[in-house]
Design a protein around this motif. Structure first.
Motif, PDB file in Angstrom:
ATOM      1  N   PRO A 164      14.492  26.541 -23.132  1.00 56.54           N
ATOM      2  CA  PRO A 164      13.450  25.523 -22.971  1.00 56.54           C
ATOM      3  C   PRO A 164      12.251  25.813 -23.870  1.00 56.54           C
ATOM      4  CG  PRO A 164      14.293  26.206 -20.831  1.00 56.54           C
ATOM      5  CD  PRO A 164      14.883  27.150 -21.844  1.00 56.54           C
ATOM      6  N   GLU A 165      11.693  24.744 -24.373  1.00 56.23           N
ATOM      7  CA  GLU A 165      10.540  24.829 -25.260  1.00 56.23           C
ATOM      8  C   GLU A 165       9.561  23.726 -24.868  1.00 56.23           C
ATOM      9  OE1 GLU A 165       8.437  26.305 -28.745  1.00 56.23           O
ATOM     10  OE2 GLU A 165      10.159  27.084 -27.649  1.00 56.23           O
ATOM     11  N   ALA A 166       8.300  24.094 -24.677  1.00 61.17           N
ATOM     12  CA  ALA A 166       7.270  23.120 -24.301  1.00 61.17           C
ATOM     13  C   ALA A 166       7.702  22.320 -23.073  1.00 61.17           C
ATOM     14  CB  ALA A 166       6.954  22.184 -25.468  1.00 61.17           C
ATOM     15  N   ARG A 167       8.377  22.984 -22.174  1.00 62.48           N
ATOM     16  CA  ARG A 167       8.809  22.474 -20.865  1.00 62.48           C
ATOM     17  C   ARG A 167       9.867  21.388 -20.955  1.00 62.48           C
ATOM     18  NH1 ARG A 167       6.178  24.166 -16.587  1.00 62.48           N
ATOM     19  NH2 ARG A 167       6.891  22.363 -15.376  1.00 62.48           N
ATOM     20  N   ALA A 168       9.693  20.364 -21.758  1.00 65.53           N
ATOM     21  CA  ALA A 168      10.588  19.209 -21.730  1.00 65.53           C
ATOM     22  C   ALA A 168      11.625  19.204 -22.840  1.00 65.53           C
ATOM     23  CB  ALA A 168       9.766  17.921 -21.786  1.00 65.53           C
ATOM     24  N   LYS A 169      11.556  20.144 -23.771  1.00 66.59           N
ATOM     25  CA  LYS A 169      12.468  20.155 -24.909  1.00 66.59           C
ATOM     26  C   LYS A 169      13.360  21.396 -24.863  1.00 66.59           C
ATOM     27  CE  LYS A 169      10.236  16.565 -26.555  1.00 66.59           C
ATOM     28  NZ  LYS A 169      10.823  15.201 -26.587  1.00 66.59           N
ATOM     29  N   LEU A 170      14.329  21.448 -25.772  1.00 67.65           N
ATOM     30  CA  LEU A 170      15.160  22.625 -25.945  1.00 67.65           C
ATOM     31  C   LEU A 170      15.078  23.095 -27.384  1.00 67.65           C
ATOM     32  CD1 LEU A 170      18.465  21.846 -23.971  1.00 67.65           C
ATOM     33  CD2 LEU A 170      16.803  23.640 -23.454  1.00 67.65           C
ATOM     34  N   MET A 171      14.896  24.387 -27.579  1.00 69.35           N
ATOM     35  CA  MET A 171      15.015  24.993 -28.890  1.00 69.35           C
ATOM     36  C   MET A 171      16.438  25.506 -29.036  1.00 69.35           C
ATOM     37  SD  MET A 171      13.219  28.308 -30.623  1.00 69.35           S
ATOM     38  CE  MET A 171      14.558  29.377 -30.119  1.00 69.35           C
ATOM     39  N   VAL A 172      17.088  25.163 -30.127  1.00 66.26           N
ATOM     40  CA  VAL A 172      18.482  25.515 -30.366  1.00 66.26           C
ATOM     41  C   VAL A 172      18.581  26.290 -31.672  1.00 66.26           C
ATOM     42  CG1 VAL A 172      20.830  24.612 -30.658  1.00 66.26           C
ATOM     43  CG2 VAL A 172      19.194  23.397 -29.190  1.00 66.26           C
ATOM     44  N   SER A 173      19.412  27.323 -31.685  1.00 68.09           N
ATOM     45  CA  SER A 173      19.617  28.104 -32.910  1.00 68.09           C
ATOM     46  C   SER A 173      21.088  28.453 -33.058  1.00 68.09           C
ATOM     47  CB  SER A 173      18.798  29.395 -32.874  1.00 68.09           C
ATOM     48  OG  SER A 173      19.092  30.207 -34.002  1.00 68.09           O
ATOM     49  N   PRO A 174      21.593  28.481 -34.293  1.00 69.19           N
ATOM     50  CA  PRO A 174      22.952  28.968 -34.527  1.00 69.19           C
ATOM     51  C   PRO A 174      22.998  30.484 -34.651  1.00 69.19           C
ATOM     52  CG  PRO A 174      22.036  28.232 -36.596  1.00 69.19           C
ATOM     53  CD  PRO A 174      20.991  27.971 -35.544  1.00 69.19           C
ATOM     54  N   ALA A 175      21.866  31.146 -34.375  1.00 69.45           N
ATOM     55  CA  ALA A 175      21.770  32.610 -34.448  1.00 69.45           C
ATOM     56  C   ALA A 175      22.247  33.127 -35.798  1.00 69.45           C
ATOM     57  CB  ALA A 175      22.566  33.260 -33.316  1.00 69.45           C
ATOM     58  N   ASP A 176      21.925  32.389 -36.864  1.00 66.90           N
ATOM     59  CA  ASP A 176      22.372  32.743 -38.200  1.00 66.90           C
ATOM     60  C   ASP A 176      21.622  33.953 -38.733  1.00 66.90           C
ATOM     61  OD1 ASP A 176      20.286  30.826 -37.939  1.00 66.90           O
ATOM     62  OD2 ASP A 176      20.282  30.459 -40.089  1.00 66.90           O
ATOM     63  N   LEU A 204      22.850  22.662 -43.510  1.00 66.94           N
ATOM     64  CA  LEU A 204      24.138  23.056 -42.943  1.00 66.94           C
ATOM     65  C   LEU A 204      23.932  23.884 -41.681  1.00 66.94           C
ATOM     66  CD1 LEU A 204      27.198  23.242 -43.002  1.00 66.94           C
ATOM     67  CD2 LEU A 204      26.996  25.199 -44.561  1.00 66.94           C
ATOM     68  N   ASP A 205      22.967  24.798 -41.696  1.00 65.58           N
ATOM     69  CA  ASP A 205      22.697  25.610 -40.508  1.00 65.58           C
ATOM     70  C   ASP A 205      22.215  24.739 -39.351  1.00 65.58           C
ATOM     71  OD1 ASP A 205      23.385  28.015 -41.759  1.00 65.58           O
ATOM     72  OD2 ASP A 205      21.374  28.244 -42.603  1.00 65.58           O
ATOM     73  N   VAL A 206      21.427  23.718 -39.651  1.00 65.74           N
ATOM     74  CA  VAL A 206      20.974  22.794 -38.618  1.00 65.74           C
ATOM     75  C   VAL A 206      22.172  22.066 -38.006  1.00 65.74           C
ATOM     76  CG1 VAL A 206      19.635  20.693 -38.182  1.00 65.74           C
ATOM     77  CG2 VAL A 206      18.692  22.504 -39.639  1.00 65.74           C
ATOM     78  N   ALA A 207      23.104  21.620 -38.857  1.00 66.50           N
ATOM     79  CA  ALA A 207      24.288  20.919 -38.365  1.00 66.50           C
ATOM     80  C   ALA A 207      25.179  21.842 -37.541  1.00 66.50           C
ATOM     81  CB  ALA A 207      25.074  20.341 -39.546  1.00 66.50           C
ATOM     82  N   VAL A 208      25.324  23.093 -37.975  1.00 63.86           N
ATOM     83  CA  VAL A 208      26.130  24.058 -37.225  1.00 63.86           C
ATOM     84  C   VAL A 208      25.515  24.304 -35.850  1.00 63.86           C
ATOM     85  CG1 VAL A 208      26.813  26.494 -37.132  1.00 63.86           C
ATOM     86  CG2 VAL A 208      27.145  25.183 -39.235  1.00 63.86           C
ATOM     87  N   ALA A 209      24.201  24.437 -35.805  1.00 63.88           N
ATOM     88  CA  ALA A 209      23.533  24.648 -34.521  1.00 63.88           C
ATOM     89  C   ALA A 209      23.793  23.493 -33.566  1.00 63.88           C
ATOM     90  CB  ALA A 209      22.033  24.817 -34.746  1.00 63.88           C
ATOM     91  N   ALA A 210      23.648  22.271 -34.061  1.00 67.52           N
ATOM     92  CA  ALA A 210      23.875  21.098 -33.214  1.00 67.52           C
ATOM     93  C   ALA A 210      25.319  21.034 -32.725  1.00 67.52           C
ATOM     94  CB  ALA A 210      23.515  19.831 -33.990  1.00 67.52           C
TER      95      ALA A 210
END
Length: 372
Positions: free
Chosen positions: A250-262, A276-282
Motif C-alpha cells: 500500500p502507498e498513500a493509503r488508497a494506492k498500491l506500489m508495485v515493483s518487478p524487484a528488478d 519493459l520493466d514497467v510492463a513486467v511488473a504489471a
C-alpha cells in the motif's frame, strides 16, 4: 584558496551520509557535502521503505535488528511523527517456490506459516490457486524515510555541523594529515577524516581521492503506482513471491506500489524507469492479484548499489583517514541507525559494542588484494 576546517568530512547526503554525519557530529564538527540541490535526491528518496528483519545478507540482518529499537523509540525531538507503522509482510509461494519458502522459514526469525486462504482474508484480490503456501512476518513495519533522513540532518546541524548542498567534490587529496575536498565554487573543505558515503558514486569518489575502489555495482529498481479500486488496501500487508520477482505494498493509503524487484546493472546516474520493466511488473502483479492495471499513475526508478559480495562496506579503507559507508544495496534505510553508530565507532576507534561480530563482514578492506 578558501579552506574551511572541520573534524570530519562526509561526502554524500543520502541516508548513508546523513546517519554517518549525525553520529560523527556528537564528537566531531562535521561537514556533509552533497552534489545535488537537495539531500537524498537519488536512492534515499526512492525507497520502498519497509523494515524486514529477515532481509539481506547476514551483516544487513544484524544491523537491521540493531536498528529496530531506534525506529520504535527514537530519541526525544528526533522526529515530529512516528518513524514506523506496523505492516506485515506476506511471502507467497507458487508450487515451484514451496521448497524456497520452507528454507526461508527454517533459516529466518519470526516467520510463521499462513494459509493462502488466510492471506486472501487480508488481501481479497489474491487469485485462488496462485499460492500453494505462504508465510508471514508480523514484526515488519513501514518506515517514514523522510522523517528519518530529516532527523539525522537536523542532528548534524544541532551539533554545529554543516550541510553543504550543490557542493560536488571535483578534487580530493590528502595533505599534512588532512583530507581536502575542493568543490565547484573553489571552496575547500578539510578534515583529518573523510567518509565516502556517495552511494552509486562511491567508487568515483574513491578514484578522485586516489583510493582503490571497491567494485561497487549500481543496479536499477523500478516501481509504479496503480489504483486498486474498488479494493480498500490501506490495511493490506506487503505481498510478494518468495523468489522476489515482484512485490506490492500500500502507498498513500488508497494506492498500491508495485515493483518487478528488478536488478539491472547501471552506471551511476539519475535512474529512469524502463518501459519493459514497467510492463513486467504489471504482468506479474496481475498474475497474482485480480486487479487489472488499466493505467500506471506514476513510475520511477532508483539505484541500489552493491559491493561484489553484496555485503555492506563500513569502515577504514587502508588509506589513513579515508572511510567507507557504501554498498547498502536494498538495506540502507532499515540499517541506517546502527550503521551510523558502527561507522562512528570505527572512525573514533571505539568499541562498537553489540556490533563487534560483523566488523569483519563489513570491513571494506576485504576487497583489497591482500585480503583476497
Amino acid at each position: 584558496m578558501d579552506i574551511q576546517a572541520f573534524d570530519a568530512l562526509v561526502i554524500g547526503a543520502g541516508i548513508g551520509g546523513a546517519t554517518a554525519a549525525a553520529h560523527l557530529a556528537t564528537t566531531r564538527r562535521t561537514a556533509l557535502l552533497e552534489a545535488e540541490e537537495s539531500a537524498g535526491y537519488h536512492t534515499t528518496g526512492r525507497s520502498a521503505a519497509i523494515w524486514i528483519l529477515n532481509y539481506g545478507t547476514p551483516d544487513a540482518q544484524v544491523l537491521t535488528a540493531a536498528s529496530g529499537s531506534f525506529f520504535r523509540n527514537p530519541p526525544p525531538g528526533f522526529a515530529d511523527v512516528p518513524l514506523m507503522t506496523p505492516r506485515p509482510v506476506v511471502h507467497l509461494a507458487p508450487p515451484e517456490q514451496v521448497p524456497a519458502l520452507e528454507a526461508m522459514m527454517a533459516g529466518g526469525e519470526e516467520i510463521e506459516p499462513i494459509t493462502p486462504e488466510a492471506v486472501r482474508a487480508m488481501a481479497p484480490a489474491l487469485r485462488p490457486g496462485y499460492a500453494a503456501a505462504a508465510a508471514i512476518q508480523r514484526n515488519a513495519f513501514d518506515m517514514d524515510v523522510a522523517a528519518l533522513h530529516a532527523g539525522f540532518l537536523r542532528t548534524v546541524r544541532a551539533a554545529g555541523g554543516v550541510l553543504a548542498l550543490r557542493q560536488r567534490a571535483g578534487r580530493i587529496w590528502q595533505e599534512a594529515g588532512r583530507w581536502h575536498a575542493e568543490t565547484g565554487d573553489g571552496t575547500v573543505f578539510a578534515a583529518p577524516v573523510l567518509v565516502n558515503a556517495a552511494g552509486a558514486w562511491g567508487d568515483e569518489v574513491a578514484r578522485i581521492a586516489g583510493v582503490a575502489p571497491l567494485g561497487l555495482q549500481p543496479k536499477r529498481r523500478t516501481a509504479l503506482i496503480v489504483d486498486p479500486a474498488p479494493h480498500d488496501v490501506s490495511a493490506w500487508p506487503l505481498l510478494g513471491d518468495v523468489a522476489h520477482t515482484w512485490y506490492a505494498r500500500p502507498e498513500a493509503r488508497a494506492k498500491l506500489m508495485v515493483s518487478p524487484a528488478d536488478e539491472t546493472d547501471s552506471d551511476p546516474c539519475d535512474a529512469q524507469p524502463d518501459e519493459l520493466d514497467v510492463a513486467v511488473a504489471a504482468d506479474r502483479f496481475e498474475q497474482a492479484l485480480d486487479i487489472p492495471v488499466r493505467r500506471v499513475e506514476h513510475r520511477w526508478a532508483g539505484l541500489r548499489t552493491f559491493t561484489p559480495d553484496r555485503g555492506l562496506a563500513i569502515g577504514p579503507s587502508g588509506t589513513p583517514g579515508f572511510f567507507w559507508n557504501c554498498g547498502q544495496g536494498g538495506y540502507g534505510i532499515q540499517t541506517a541507525p546502527a550503521a551510523g553508530q558502527l561507522l562512528a565507532a570505527l572512525v573514533n576507534e571505539e568499541d562498537p559494542e553489540g556490533l563487534r561480530d560483523i566488523v569483519p563482514l563489513v570491513d571494506p578492506r576485504r576487497f583489497a588484494k591482500e585480503f583476497a
